[in-house]
Design a protein around this motif. Structure first.
Motif, short mmCIF file in Angstrom:
data_model
loop_
_atom_site.label_atom_id
_atom_site.label_comp_id
_atom_site.label_asym_id
_atom_site.label_seq_id
_atom_site.Cartn_x
_atom_site.Cartn_y
_atom_site.Cartn_z
N ILE A 130 0.86 -1.18 0.00
CA ILE A 130 0.00 0.00 0.00
C ILE A 130 0.90 1.23 0.00
O ILE A 130 1.89 1.29 0.72
N THR A 156 -2.61 0.00 -4.55
CA THR A 156 -3.60 0.49 -3.59
C THR A 156 -2.90 1.59 -2.80
O THR A 156 -1.76 1.43 -2.36
N LEU A 211 -3.44 5.62 -0.47
CA LEU A 211 -4.30 6.61 0.19
C LEU A 211 -4.20 7.90 -0.59
O LEU A 211 -3.10 8.43 -0.80
N ASN A 250 -8.63 9.28 1.44
CA ASN A 250 -9.50 8.15 1.13
C ASN A 250 -8.69 7.04 0.47
O ASN A 250 -7.71 7.29 -0.22
N LEU A 251 -9.11 5.82 0.73
CA LEU A 251 -8.43 4.65 0.20
C LEU A 251 -8.81 4.46 -1.26
O LEU A 251 -9.99 4.42 -1.61
N GLU A 289 -8.60 1.71 -3.81
CA GLU A 289 -8.35 0.27 -3.89
C GLU A 289 -8.01 -0.13 -5.32
O GLU A 289 -8.80 0.08 -6.23
#
Length: 136
Positions: A71, A87, A89, A123-124, A126
């Motif tokens: 991530i 993925t 943020l 916000n993530l 994905e």
């Protein structure tokens, strides 16, 4: 640094500033990824570091996300172009810039130094670099 919380082992292996082109940090990463207790996931300080982690993981024959989930943080333009997509943020860069200018102008108008902490939501985003955790 290692910390146990709710059965989750958290280790800070490499800091973002040190990582850029440091052979020592690459060696630390290789050591962590080849250990018997290899992490199942890495959360990187930013997407540029995550891209370098992709390279090292692949050089070691690891599959993303099958062998390790990765991530990033900041959702730069390159994050979607990585394979698999990273993925990450998403950081509200425009809002951050606007707030920084506003704070600077306020500080200049008051002609004094002060510290103000502002929290912005992230916000993530994905994509495909994360798999569900499988024990063993």
């Amino acid at each position: 640094v290692s910390e146990e919380s709710d059965g989750l082992l958290v280790r800070e292996v490499i800091g973002p500033r040190e990582f850029e082109d440091s052979p020592f940090c690459i060696a630390q990463l290789r050591e962590a990824l080849s250990a018997d207790n290899r992490p199942s996931a890495l959360i990187c300080a930013n997407d540029a570091v995550a891209a370098k982690v992709y390279n090292v993981a692949r050089e070691m024959g690891l599959s993303i996300p099958d062998d390790i989930s990765i991530i990033g943080f900041d959702n730069n333009a390159r994050s979607a172009a990585l394979t698999p997509g990273l993925t990450t943020l998403n950081v509200p860069k425009t809002a951050m810039g606007r707030l920084a200018v506003e704070r600077l102008l306020e500080q200049m108008a008051r002609q004094r130094d002060y510290v103000e902490y502002t929290q912005l939501d992230v916000n993530l985003v994905e994509r495909e670099s994360v798999a569900y955790y499988r024990d063993g």
